[in-house]
Design an enzyme around this catalytic site. Structure first.
Site, PDB file in Angstrom:
ATOM      1  N   ALA A 163      -1.043  -8.705  -5.347  1.00  0.00           N
ATOM      2  CA  ALA A 163      -1.119  -8.991  -6.783  1.00  0.00           C
ATOM      3  C   ALA A 163      -0.597  -7.820  -7.613  1.00  0.00           C
ATOM      4  O   ALA A 163       0.492  -7.326  -7.377  1.00  0.00           O
ATOM      5  CB  ALA A 163      -2.557  -9.365  -7.145  1.00  0.00           C
ATOM      6  N   SER A 164      -1.398  -7.325  -8.554  1.00  0.00           N
ATOM      7  CA  SER A 164      -0.893  -6.365  -9.538  1.00  0.00           C
ATOM      8  C   SER A 164      -0.664  -4.962  -8.995  1.00  0.00           C
ATOM      9  O   SER A 164      -0.126  -4.114  -9.724  1.00  0.00           O
ATOM     10  CB  SER A 164      -1.842  -6.301 -10.740  1.00  0.00           C
ATOM     11  OG  SER A 164      -1.729  -7.478 -11.509  1.00  0.00           O
ATOM     12  N   ILE A 165      -1.037  -4.689  -7.764  1.00  0.00           N
ATOM     13  CA  ILE A 165      -0.619  -3.420  -7.158  1.00  0.00           C
ATOM     14  C   ILE A 165       0.904  -3.383  -7.078  1.00  0.00           C
ATOM     15  O   ILE A 165       1.511  -2.311  -7.000  1.00  0.00           O
ATOM     16  CB  ILE A 165      -1.266  -3.234  -5.774  1.00  0.00           C
ATOM     17  CG1 ILE A 165      -2.794  -3.170  -5.911  1.00  0.00           C
ATOM     18  CG2 ILE A 165      -0.773  -1.966  -5.091  1.00  0.00           C
ATOM     19  CD1 ILE A 165      -3.529  -3.084  -4.578  1.00  0.00           C
ATOM     20  N   SER A 166       1.526  -4.550  -7.142  1.00  0.00           N
ATOM     21  CA  SER A 166       2.989  -4.623  -7.204  1.00  0.00           C
ATOM     22  C   SER A 166       3.541  -3.821  -8.381  1.00  0.00           C
ATOM     23  O   SER A 166       4.661  -3.296  -8.313  1.00  0.00           O
ATOM     24  CB  SER A 166       3.436  -6.084  -7.323  1.00  0.00           C
ATOM     25  OG  SER A 166       2.946  -6.873  -6.263  1.00  0.00           O
ATOM     26  N   GLU A 183      -6.774 -11.539 -12.995  1.00  0.00           N
ATOM     27  CA  GLU A 183      -6.138 -10.223 -12.960  1.00  0.00           C
ATOM     28  C   GLU A 183      -7.131  -9.118 -12.646  1.00  0.00           C
ATOM     29  O   GLU A 183      -6.812  -7.947 -12.762  1.00  0.00           O
ATOM     30  CB  GLU A 183      -5.438  -9.939 -14.293  1.00  0.00           C
ATOM     31  CG  GLU A 183      -4.138 -10.673 -14.443  1.00  0.00           C
ATOM     32  CD  GLU A 183      -3.101 -10.214 -13.457  1.00  0.00           C
ATOM     33  OE1 GLU A 183      -3.215  -9.112 -12.904  1.00  0.00           O
ATOM     34  OE2 GLU A 183      -2.167 -10.972 -13.218  1.00  0.00           O
TER      35      GLU A 183
END
Length: 551
Positions: free
Chosen positions: A161-164, A272
């Site tokens: 996810a948002s670690i991208s 998120e």
């Protein structure tokens, strides 16, 4: 005859001992048979009986139950007896030598993960920990695939996810270091397809720097600007301490904000990963409004980042750039387009080069068609509180902001590369034997410096920096709570939750003069259930390993 039988019995027992030494290899090894003498015939039956009896007794004392490979709690790096020699493909793997000094931290952290997993009803969870650049523990709990009873293991691949976003920041930083990217030019300099913007009739400028720290004013998944503004105002009101009773206008704002909060929290806190406490208060499920944000579940495949811009490029800005923090995954879609134009490569090609350099060989963009070894399935609870598979989604519109798959091991490598670059400039390098970091020290300091007007929603003590949340060192009172400096990013997607946390060592002169970077604890956790807050768990685990490291 008595002497002969005693001799045979002793030899049989001695032969049996090594064959039943408590290990799987020994348990399946066929023992050698006793050599028969010429005078054996008279006591054949009694001799065999005594020999088999001795063998059975010794075997029962030494044998260890073999756990089924299908046991969901049986995967990962665990502490086993030296006698248990295991094949590389077995669900348990022996603890690496570096882990033996952290047995207390491993046991405590494993118990914590079991508790979190049970509390939220997650099918599976995987953790990895490194200390001073060396992986000391990785383990999977539960199932990567519930239907086929495939257990989680350190090699399990999940959505990060948002670690991208933190990965994308490395691409931007490399381009900035090479002089190919100016962080403060308007984005139209690189991507003219993105229209110039106005806010309340005033022409404004959106820059790469503002996009990175979520200060651009570009929307997130919620399209209703009124709802977003009311929610922001309501949150600001709640943070005010010691104010007089609210006016009628404030009461109305609170009422509106509270109602809208239920709706707009779905993509942020529920997807998120921005409200850990709320995520823990009840079992994650398909509650009202959880699935109303249609863009979270797009099935359309986008060929490139420029094409993805059509989802939001013509929408108005929600705030004046630089004035307020508004977390936006779409902002990172625009950043992917900037990477393409500044580098001259397709975004995914440029990222694959970075992954190769960082030795992150299991990190790839999520696509449905390719066979990706060890890929997990993803889950959510429905209205009846039953576990179900999440719907199919295509994340090609948001590779940069939330579209990669990875393992805990690859995330540890990434965290250590960032920590090395952050610290290497502080170490004495008299023999010039320290290699340069993947990013320069001044770049890492810039990335991990909190940015004004931002928020770190997964830890209220921190601020957002450049694609990382950062908590600074702080201690207000003597012999009281001490806040450690750390950097982290959480992730939440359809059917997945994640966190990567870096806890740097507080370096002293002895470390700077006699040791080498990286110095600190890295924790990565991935889970195949959405809406699982993991940052505080990762921080607790990091502090447990830091205790053992200091002893």
């Amino acid at each position: 005859m008595y002497r002969l039988l005693s001799s045979v019995t002793a030899r049989a027992a001695a032969t049996a001992g090594p064959a039943w030494d408590g290990g799987r290899r020994g348990a399946h090894r066929r023992p050698g048979l006793p050599v028969l003498g010429l005078g054996w015939a008279g006591g054949l039956g009694l001799g065999l009986g005594l020999a088999l009896g001795a063998k059975l007794v010794v075997g029962l004392r030494g044998a260890v139950p073999i756990q089924s490979p299908a046991d969901p709690e049986a995967s990962g790096t665990t502490e086993l007896s030296h006698e248990q020699a295991l094949s590389p493909g077995s669900p348990h793997t022996p603890a690496p030598p570096a882990a033996r000094g952290f047995s207390r931290a491993i046991e405590s952290s494993r118990d914590l993960l079991h508790r979190i997993k049970d509390e939220v009803g997650a099918p599976g969870i995987v953790v990895g920990v490194s200390v001073d650049g060396k992986e000391v523990w990785s383990e999977g709990l539960g199932y990567a695939d519930v239907e086929n009873r495939v257990p989680c293991k350190p090699e399990t691949v999940m959505r990060i996810a948002s670690i991208s976003k933190s990965l994308t920041m490395v691409a931007l930083a490399k381009l900035w270091e090479a002089g190919k990217l100016d962080l403060d030019l308007p984005v139209q300099h690189y991507v003219p397809e993105f229209p110039e913007k106005e806010y309340e009739g005033e022409k404004v400028s959106v820059t790469t720097r503002l996009l990175i720290s979520h200060l651009s004013g570009i929307r997130h998944y919620e399209k209703d600007i009124k709802k977003v503004k009311e929610e922001k105002a309501y949150k600001a009101l709640k943070m005010v301490k010691g104010t007089p009773p609210p006016s009628d206008q404030e009461k109305e704002l609170k009422e509106k904000g509270g109602k809208n909060n239920e709706k707009s929290d779905a993509p942020k806190a529920k997807v998120e990963q921005d409200s850990e406490a709320r995520c823990r208060s009840a079992k994650p499920g398909k509650k009202k409004n959880d699935f109303e944000q249609g863009e979270l579940y797009l099935k359309e495949k986008f060929e490139n980042s420029i094409e993805s811009l059509r989802l939001f490029k013509n929408d108005p800005l929600f705030f004046k750039p630089g004035s307020q923090f508004l977390y936006s995954t779409f902002g990172y879609t625009l950043l992917a387009a900037i990477v393409e134009r500044a580098s001259g490569y397709k975004y995914l090609d440029y990222m694959q080069k970075i992954f190769h350099d960082l030795d992150m060989l299991t990190t790839v963009q999520e696509e449905n068609e390719p066979v990706i070894y060890n890929r997990a399935r993803f889950y959510v609870y429905n209205k009846k509180k039953r576990l179900v598979n999440t719907p199919y989604v295509d994340n090609s519109y948001k590779w940069a902001g939330g579209g990669f798959l990875s393992t805990v091991g690859d995330l540890l490598k990434f965290g250590n590369a960032m920590l090395y670059g952050y610290q290497v400039g502080q170490f004495k390098n008299s023999n010039e034997n320290l290699l340069p970091g993947y990013l320069k020290p001044e770049t890492m300091v810039m990335m991990w410096t909190p940015v004004p007007n931002t928020e770190m929603s997964w830890d209220k003590e921190g601020k957002y920096a450049m694609a990382w949340g950062v908590v600074e060192k702080k201690q207000t009172y003597g012999s009281c709570r001490k806040q450690r400096h750390y950097a982290s990013h959480t992730g939440g997607a359809v059917g997945a939750s994640s966190v990567l946390l870096v806890l740097p060592e507080e370096l002293d002169s002895e470390a700077v003069n006699n040791k080498v970077p990286p110095r600190g604890i890295i924790v990565s956790i991935i889970c195949n259930m959405q809406s699982v807050g993991l940052n505080s768990t990762a921080l607790k685990i990091a502090l447990e390993f830091d205790k053992d490291r200091a002893d």
